[in-house]
Design a protein around this motif. Structure first.
Motif, PDB file in Angstrom:
ATOM      1  N   VAL A 221     -94.112 -49.415 -22.800  1.00  0.00           N
ATOM      2  CA  VAL A 221     -92.954 -49.305 -21.905  1.00  0.00           C
ATOM      3  C   VAL A 221     -91.888 -50.331 -22.281  1.00  0.00           C
ATOM      4  O   VAL A 221     -90.683 -50.064 -22.132  1.00  0.00           O
ATOM      5  N   TYR A 222     -92.294 -51.512 -22.761  1.00  0.00           N
ATOM      6  CA  TYR A 222     -91.303 -52.471 -23.243  1.00  0.00           C
ATOM      7  C   TYR A 222     -90.541 -51.895 -24.437  1.00  0.00           C
ATOM      8  O   TYR A 222     -89.316 -52.042 -24.543  1.00  0.00           O
ATOM      9  N   ASN A 223     -91.265 -51.271 -25.360  1.00  0.00           N
ATOM     10  CA  ASN A 223     -90.634 -50.735 -26.567  1.00  0.00           C
ATOM     11  C   ASN A 223     -89.610 -49.661 -26.231  1.00  0.00           C
ATOM     12  O   ASN A 223     -88.562 -49.571 -26.868  1.00  0.00           O
ATOM     13  N   TYR A 224     -89.913 -48.858 -25.200  1.00  0.00           N
ATOM     14  CA  TYR A 224     -88.988 -47.802 -24.799  1.00  0.00           C
ATOM     15  C   TYR A 224     -88.162 -48.263 -23.603  1.00  0.00           C
ATOM     16  O   TYR A 224     -88.142 -47.623 -22.546  1.00  0.00           O
TER      17      TYR A 224
ATOM     18  N   ARG B 158     -82.023 -31.677 -41.105  1.00  0.00           N
ATOM     19  CA  ARG B 158     -82.030 -30.292 -40.650  1.00  0.00           C
ATOM     20  C   ARG B 158     -83.308 -29.897 -39.901  1.00  0.00           C
ATOM     21  O   ARG B 158     -83.227 -29.322 -38.801  1.00  0.00           O
ATOM     22  N   PRO B 159     -84.519 -30.186 -40.422  1.00  0.00           N
ATOM     23  CA  PRO B 159     -85.714 -29.762 -39.672  1.00  0.00           C
ATOM     24  C   PRO B 159     -85.826 -30.422 -38.299  1.00  0.00           C
ATOM     25  O   PRO B 159     -86.409 -29.851 -37.387  1.00  0.00           O
ATOM     26  N   VAL B 160     -85.270 -31.623 -38.170  1.00  0.00           N
ATOM     27  CA  VAL B 160     -85.302 -32.305 -36.876  1.00  0.00           C
ATOM     28  C   VAL B 160     -84.268 -31.687 -35.942  1.00  0.00           C
ATOM     29  O   VAL B 160     -84.549 -31.383 -34.777  1.00  0.00           O
ATOM     30  N   LEU B 161     -83.070 -31.476 -36.465  1.00  0.00           N
ATOM     31  CA  LEU B 161     -81.995 -30.908 -35.645  1.00  0.00           C
ATOM     32  C   LEU B 161     -82.328 -29.498 -35.176  1.00  0.00           C
ATOM     33  O   LEU B 161     -81.914 -29.079 -34.099  1.00  0.00           O
ATOM     34  N   GLU B 162     -83.091 -28.767 -35.981  1.00  0.00           N
ATOM     35  CA  GLU B 162     -83.449 -27.394 -35.622  1.00  0.00           C
ATOM     36  C   GLU B 162     -84.735 -27.313 -34.822  1.00  0.00           C
ATOM     37  O   GLU B 162     -85.192 -26.219 -34.480  1.00  0.00           O
ATOM     38  N   GLY B 163     -85.344 -28.471 -34.507  1.00  0.00           N
ATOM     39  CA  GLY B 163     -86.515 -28.478 -33.637  1.00  0.00           C
ATOM     40  C   GLY B 163     -87.844 -28.269 -34.329  1.00  0.00           C
ATOM     41  O   GLY B 163     -88.877 -28.148 -33.666  1.00  0.00           O
ATOM     42  N   GLU B 164     -87.865 -28.242 -35.673  1.00  0.00           N
ATOM     43  CA  GLU B 164     -89.138 -28.073 -36.384  1.00  0.00           C
ATOM     44  C   GLU B 164     -90.028 -29.293 -36.182  1.00  0.00           C
ATOM     45  O   GLU B 164     -91.244 -29.176 -36.033  1.00  0.00           O
ATOM     46  N   PHE B 165     -89.426 -30.472 -36.204  1.00  0.00           N
ATOM     47  CA  PHE B 165     -90.148 -31.719 -35.953  1.00  0.00           C
ATOM     48  C   PHE B 165     -89.475 -32.429 -34.785  1.00  0.00           C
ATOM     49  O   PHE B 165     -88.254 -32.625 -34.788  1.00  0.00           O
ATOM     50  N   THR B 166     -90.272 -32.844 -33.791  1.00  0.00           N
ATOM     51  CA  THR B 166     -89.725 -33.543 -32.624  1.00  0.00           C
ATOM     52  C   THR B 166     -90.678 -34.663 -32.214  1.00  0.00           C
ATOM     53  O   THR B 166     -91.832 -34.700 -32.639  1.00  0.00           O
ATOM     54  N   CYS B 167     -90.168 -35.572 -31.404  1.00  0.00           N
ATOM     55  CA  CYS B 167     -91.000 -36.615 -30.805  1.00  0.00           C
ATOM     56  C   CYS B 167     -90.253 -37.146 -29.593  1.00  0.00           C
ATOM     57  O   CYS B 167     -89.261 -36.562 -29.166  1.00  0.00           O
ATOM     58  N   ALA B 168     -90.708 -38.281 -29.055  1.00  0.00           N
ATOM     59  CA  ALA B 168     -90.098 -38.809 -27.831  1.00  0.00           C
ATOM     60  C   ALA B 168     -88.626 -39.134 -28.014  1.00  0.00           C
ATOM     61  O   ALA B 168     -87.842 -39.033 -27.065  1.00  0.00           O
ATOM     62  N   HIS B 169     -88.234 -39.528 -29.242  1.00  0.00           N
ATOM     63  CA  HIS B 169     -86.842 -39.927 -29.481  1.00  0.00           C
ATOM     64  C   HIS B 169     -86.140 -39.054 -30.506  1.00  0.00           C
ATOM     65  O   HIS B 169     -85.052 -39.400 -30.964  1.00  0.00           O
ATOM     66  N   GLU B 170     -86.731 -37.953 -30.860  1.00  0.00           N
ATOM     67  CA  GLU B 170     -86.101 -37.010 -31.773  1.00  0.00           C
ATOM     68  C   GLU B 170     -86.180 -35.601 -31.180  1.00  0.00           C
ATOM     69  O   GLU B 170     -87.211 -35.240 -30.609  1.00  0.00           O
ATOM     70  N   PRO B 171     -85.074 -34.837 -31.269  1.00  0.00           N
ATOM     71  CA  PRO B 171     -83.898 -35.037 -32.142  1.00  0.00           C
ATOM     72  C   PRO B 171     -82.793 -35.917 -31.561  1.00  0.00           C
ATOM     73  O   PRO B 171     -81.677 -35.911 -32.087  1.00  0.00           O
TER      74      PRO B 171
ATOM     75  N   LEU C  26     -72.719 -32.568 -27.464  1.00  0.00           N
ATOM     76  CA  LEU C  26     -73.120 -32.037 -26.158  1.00  0.00           C
ATOM     77  C   LEU C  26     -74.635 -31.976 -26.027  1.00  0.00           C
ATOM     78  O   LEU C  26     -75.206 -32.343 -24.997  1.00  0.00           O
ATOM     79  N   ARG C  27     -75.317 -31.503 -27.068  1.00  0.00           N
ATOM     80  CA  ARG C  27     -76.788 -31.460 -27.042  1.00  0.00           C
ATOM     81  C   ARG C  27     -77.388 -32.853 -26.969  1.00  0.00           C
ATOM     82  O   ARG C  27     -78.269 -33.136 -26.164  1.00  0.00           O
ATOM     83  N   GLY C  28     -76.892 -33.710 -27.855  1.00  0.00           N
ATOM     84  CA  GLY C  28     -77.503 -35.024 -27.993  1.00  0.00           C
ATOM     85  C   GLY C  28     -77.253 -35.922 -26.809  1.00  0.00           C
ATOM     86  O   GLY C  28     -78.163 -36.641 -26.369  1.00  0.00           O
ATOM     87  N   PHE C  29     -76.052 -35.903 -26.262  1.00  0.00           N
ATOM     88  CA  PHE C  29     -75.779 -36.778 -25.130  1.00  0.00           C
ATOM     89  C   PHE C  29     -76.624 -36.388 -23.930  1.00  0.00           C
ATOM     90  O   PHE C  29     -77.073 -37.252 -23.167  1.00  0.00           O
ATOM     91  N   ARG C  30     -76.863 -35.115 -23.787  1.00  0.00           N
ATOM     92  CA  ARG C  30     -77.714 -34.674 -22.678  1.00  0.00           C
ATOM     93  C   ARG C  30     -79.116 -35.278 -22.796  1.00  0.00           C
ATOM     94  O   ARG C  30     -79.754 -35.586 -21.795  1.00  0.00           O
ATOM     95  N   LEU C  31     -79.586 -35.442 -24.037  1.00  0.00           N
ATOM     96  CA  LEU C  31     -80.926 -35.984 -24.251  1.00  0.00           C
ATOM     97  C   LEU C  31     -80.986 -37.495 -24.012  1.00  0.00           C
ATOM     98  O   LEU C  31     -81.970 -38.003 -23.480  1.00  0.00           O
ATOM     99  N   VAL C  32     -79.952 -38.231 -24.420  1.00  0.00           N
ATOM    100  CA  VAL C  32     -80.019 -39.695 -24.321  1.00  0.00           C
ATOM    101  C   VAL C  32     -79.510 -40.221 -22.990  1.00  0.00           C
ATOM    102  O   VAL C  32     -79.753 -41.388 -22.661  1.00  0.00           O
TER     103      VAL C  32
ATOM    104  N   SER D 114     -83.564 -46.848 -23.132  1.00  0.00           N
ATOM    105  CA  SER D 114     -83.862 -47.530 -24.392  1.00  0.00           C
ATOM    106  C   SER D 114     -82.952 -47.087 -25.543  1.00  0.00           C
ATOM    107  O   SER D 114     -83.010 -47.667 -26.622  1.00  0.00           O
ATOM    108  N   MET D 115     -82.108 -46.089 -25.318  1.00  0.00           N
ATOM    109  CA  MET D 115     -81.365 -45.493 -26.433  1.00  0.00           C
ATOM    110  C   MET D 115     -79.901 -45.926 -26.454  1.00  0.00           C
ATOM    111  O   MET D 115     -78.982 -45.127 -26.669  1.00  0.00           O
TER     112      MET D 115
END
Length: 981
Positions: A56-59, A196-209, A234-240, A245-246
């Motif tokens: 939780v400190y890291n994030y 590209r694979p991250v932006l298109e959702g092929e690879f994701t995690c807690a802080h990606e994309p 528009l996509r990215g700001f909605r996520l952060v 932590s971002m």
């Protein structure tokens, strides 16, 4: 706290805390849980609580607190590694990477300590048998940060060359880091390809994309890929937005606003995160944030908005100019701390470069609701009086522009007027100056036109004097004095024609006078009604045709005469439209527009192309409507006022959307929203454009962008201006977007709000649909009791509407919810049985064949779901009577589903074969391999004649083949066991 009584309750509490929003409150709870863990006297409990605290400190913005719990964990590992289970052992080594990055981000930690830590990490990873990939990645981060580019490139190469193992960052994070380095080195295309694979959702995690979207913004702008940049913002700001932590990614979005003319949105972003100005737990992200704050404030100051109040650190009021100075000083002070630690100037150089960027786009419309800051009025510069040569040049230029009817001719004459102050001019020059000044005054210009007429006469140009008098009469008509205007123009008309006949003036001047009379008569047509209208229209038409008779065949290269002829055609078009001859009016407007374009005056064609579009739409000619609107936008260019551009773009968006071109429709709706905002019509026309834009984005499945736009539109949509239907549709669309984004509770709220408005409408179909959708969202949000009530309400509405399929679906949904409840199996069965009964009763009463077919399909699906529900596991196995009975009952329902679907033929083939396979699996569970095999083979036979590559066909064949293999393996095993015994 009293609830932490054992290890299980501790783990539950940590899991619950992990789901809380990032920030100090979650961190404080983790600290409390560590205290509770220590009371349990279980080493693993303390280890897990320390790991939770680290996470939780890291994030969060308190990353500087990570080092103490990690040091304790490492000491516990060195003293008693046997206290760590497999997961915590992995986690301990994983967190080494967090420590490396965490040290780098804290300028008070010496570089020598960081290098030493890298060596420690490499040693421990080697002992644990891990690849050096994570170590080389960490080394790359250190070298890139201090500006040792050669070492960074070597480490980067070694990082990619090393094997991926359990200690490597996830694919998404690795690709983000690799793309970031390429962008830093000016390789934007390569960076975007890696992302590209991250932006298109092929690879994701807690802080990606999240971070990849933020990092991609400036590279996309540099490459001119503006639509993608807008979408990523528009996509990215909605996520952060909600992730404390971002701050670094948040800064990227503020920077994007500063570089694209979206300063107002940048200020909104700063206002949303006041703590980002002062949080000191992560100096590196504070440096990034303060750098872009300085960039944005400098941009505002450069626009003349330095004295505007802006969001800033709490405790005082800030102007843009003051905050620019403060933010720059803060950023450079932080950068200097890093550079002193690193022994380089690299961090300061990068910070200065970021703060000093020039805008990459003058204005990039985003589609969301913002108010563009308006620069303070600037006094015009004091210019020394020009010499005679300068004034002569200004006069020549003004005459050239007005001679060819250029849009900026009046501004040129205004410049002449300013330059001529105190200069003695002849009567002709003064006449032209007065004439053009009057043209910019509208109804207030009559007296000045009369003065111009006197000066023209004095200069020896009686024809132009008469034309000026006609213009004076026309502007009086604009002010409502139509009778007086007609009286005033009568004498100049007679004199002009007589003068022209004697050769005392040219056709241009005579035409100007006649056009003045025609314009006045057209004003009377516009204001007239009742029985006199036919006479009024006839007089106007005669006057217009007199203009045409005078100029046609005489225009030559004279653009003014060509303009008179074109305007006359447009007047005839208006008269035809008022007489009800829409087709003739459309043809005449088309001729007028073509004439203006042909004369090199396309900006005059815009009004008539817009009118033509309206008439073509009325006639149902979609192609001509689209053509006319595109032409109006092309021909108008910068000469059309902002509100006119907004209307044209919005009309074209609606036309394109109506024929399914959602992508291009979205582009024009976006432009419409932008120009409405520019015109100060954001809450009215702009809100409607955003409503439409959100719908077009939704149709393209661009859920996050659509949600941002629709949320932005809602505050401005009102019943009085836009109608309650627009509000309901916006809420509905927004609910759909939020559902697709997994925000089910928020989706339910939007759908319930829309349903509440629709509840008062005479037609209840929308109310029922929204209630049903809200129930779906409530169920997906885990609010099962609320979902059941909403489904029950929807069911009542479907029943009142006589919509049996809707009623049946609500009953089925309630059955599945009931099955979740303790002891709810019987209630679930009854609800599903009720759904069957409703279908059967409606079928008995159905007279319409199409409705009957729909009900048959619904009955088949209900039997299928009934079978699935009954087959849900119960205690025991299929050999036991209590467990076997539900499977037999489930099989009966599947067989009924198959029987119901069969008469529907190919239309229900996939549904029938799905039920057949479900029955096959039940046969297998009941120990009937022969029957299961037969059903699988029957499914394969059903698709013998299907040659396509349809996904459903592939899935059915694959499942049937899997069932056959399983039955064959079971038969082989049974045979061998029989032989053995």
């Amino acid at each position: 706290m009293a609830g932490i009584t054992d290890f299980d309750s501790l783990r539950l509490a940590m899991a619950e805390n992990s789901e809380q929003p990032e920030g100090p409150a979650r961190n404080a709870r983790a600290e409390q849980l560590l205290t509770e863990a220590e009371k349990l006297n279980i080493p693993l409990a303390v280890i897990e609580a320390l790991g939770h605290q680290l996470k939780v400190y890291n994030y969060s913005s308190e990353k500087d607190k990570m080092f103490v719990p990690f040091a304790r964990l490492l000491r516990m590992w060195d003293e008693r590694p046997e206290d760590f289970d497999e997961y915590e052992t992995h986690s301990l080594h994983w967190v080494f990477k967090w420590m490396s990055a965490g040290m780098l981000d804290q300028p008070h930690i010496p570089l020598a300590s960081i290098e030493k830590w890298l060596g420690e990490m490499e040693h421990r990873y080697r002992l644990a048998g891990h690849s050096e990939r994570a170590v080389r990645s960490a080394e790359f981060s250190v070298a890139a940060h201090v500006g040792d580019l050669a070492r960074a490139e070597r480490a980067y190469t070694a990082w990619l060359a090393a094997d991926r193992d359990g200690m490597a960052d996830c694919h998404a994070c690795e690709l983000h880091g690799q793309g970031w380095w390429n962008a830093e080195r000016g390789r934007d295309e390569e960076a975007l390809q890696l992302w590209r694979p991250v932006l298109e959702g092929e690879f994701t995690c807690a802080h990606e994309p999240h971070t990849a979207l933020a990092s991609s913004l400036v590279p996309l702008l540099r490459l001119g890929r503006l639509e993608e940049a807008r979408a990523h913002h528009l996509r990215g700001f909605r996520l952060v937005r909600a992730m404390e932590s971002m701050r670094g990614a948040y800064a990227d979005h503020v920077e994007f606003c500063a570089l694209t003319g979206n300063e107002a949105r940048g200020l909104e972003l700063l206002a949303e995160r006041p703590a980002y100005f002062t949080d000191d737990g992560h100096p590196r992200s504070k440096l990034e944030f303060m750098s872009v704050v300085a960039l944005l404030m400098d941009r505002l100051t450069g626009l003349g908005l330095g004295d505007r109040q802006v969001p800033g650190p709490s405790g005082r009021v800030w102007t843009a100019r003051e905050l620019a100075t403060h933010a720059r000083a803060e950023a450079l002070a932080l950068a200097a701390r890093f550079d002193r630690r690193n022994g380089t100037s690299y961090v300061s150089e990068r910070a200065r470069a970021r703060m000093d960027q020039a805008p990459l786009v003058e204005r990039l419309p985003l589609g969301v609701r913002t108010t563009r800051p308006v620069p303070a009025p600037v006094a015009p510069p004091v210019v020394e009086a020009p010499g005679e040569r300068d004034l002569a040049a200004l006069l020549a230029e003004a005459r050239r522009l007005s001679e060819t009817l250029q849009p900026n001719a009046l501004e040129a004459w205004a410049a002449v007027s300013r330059a001529a102050e105190g200069v003695e001019l002849d009567a002709r020059d003064r006449a032209e100056i007065a004439d053009h000044e009057a043209m910019g005054l509208g109804p207030e210009g009559a007296e000045l036109f009369e003065r111009a007429a006197e000066l023209y006469a004095k200069a020896g140009d009686p024809g132009e004097a008469l034309a000026a008098r006609a213009r004076a009469a026309y502007v009086r008509a604009l002010g409502g004095e139509i009778g007086e205007a007609l009286a005033a123009v009568a004498e100049p008309c007679g004199e002009a024609l007589a003068l022209y006949a004697r050769g005392g003036t040219g056709v241009r001047q005579a035409a100007s006078v006649l056009m003045g009379r025609a314009r006045i008569l057209m004003r009377r047509v516009h204001e007239g009604d009742g029985p006199v209208e036919d006479t009024v229209a006839a007089e106007a038409e005669a006057a217009v045709r007199e203009v045409l008779a005078l100029v046609e065949g005489r225009t030559g290269e004279d653009v003014r005469l060509a303009a008179r002829a074109a305007e006359a055609q447009a007047m005839l078009a208006e008269l035809a439209g008022r007489a009800g001859d829409v087709e003739a009016a459309a043809g005449l407007f088309a001729r007028a527009a073509e004439a203006f374009v042909g004369a090199g005056l396309p900006w005059f064609a815009v009004e008539y192309e817009a009118r033509l579009a309206q008439l073509a739409h009325h006639l149902g000619d979609v192609a001509e409507t689209e053509r006319a609107l595109r032409a109006a936008l092309e021909h108008g260019g910068p000469h059309v006022e902002a509100v006119g551009r907004a209307q044209l773009h919005l009309q074209l968006a609606e036309v394109l959307g109506g024929r399914g071109e959602a992508g291009e429709a979205a582009v024009h709706a976006l432009e419409a929203a932008h120009w409405a905002d520019e015109a100060g019509e954001g809450p009215t026309l702009g809100a409607w454009a955003r409503h439409q834009l959100g719908g077009f984005l939704l149709r393209q499945e661009r859920w996050a962008e659509a949600a941002e736009v629709l949320e932005s539109a809602l505050p401005d949509l009102t019943v009085e201006t836009h109608g309650d239907g627009a509000i309901v549709q916006t809420q509905w669309w927004l609910g759909d977007c939020l559902s697709e984004l997994g925000e089910h509770r928020a989706a339910a709220e939007r759908r319930l709000q829309a349903a509440e408005i629709a509840r008062h409408w005479p037609e209840q179909q929308d109310h029922a649909t929204l209630a049903h959708l809200a129930a779906e969202s409530l169920g997906q949000a885990g609010l099962h009791a609320e979902a059941d009530r909403a489904y029950a309400r929807a069911g009542d509405l479907w029943r009142e509407l006589g919509n049996v399929p809707g009623l049946v679906r609500s009953l089925r949904a309630r059955a599945w919810l009931e099955l979740r409840a303790e002891g709810g199996r019987d209630g679930a069965r009854e609800l599903m049985a009720g759904a069957v009964r409703e279908c059967e009763a409606a079928l008995d009463a159905a007279a319409d064949e199409e409705a009957r077919q729909r009900l048959v399909a619904e009955l088949g699906h209900t039997h299928r779901q009934f079978g699935d529900l009954l087959a849900r596991p119960v205690d025991g196995n299929a050999e036991d009577g209590p467990a076997r009975a539900p499977l037999e009952q489930a099989l009966t329902q599947m067989e009924r589903a198959i029987e119901v679907f069969a008469p529907l033929g190919d239309a229900a083939l996939h549904s029938r074969t799905g039920a057949e396979l479900a029955a096959g699996w039940l046969e297998a569970d009941l120990g009937r391999p022969a029957e299961a095999t037969a059903r699988a083979r029957g499914v394969l036979a059903a698709y013998d004649d299907w040659d396509g590559d349809e996904e459903a066909v592939r899935d059915r064949r694959a499942e049937a083949e899997h069932l056959l293999r399983l039955m064959a393996e079971q038969a082989w095993t049974t045979q061998n066991l029989t032989k053995h015994y």
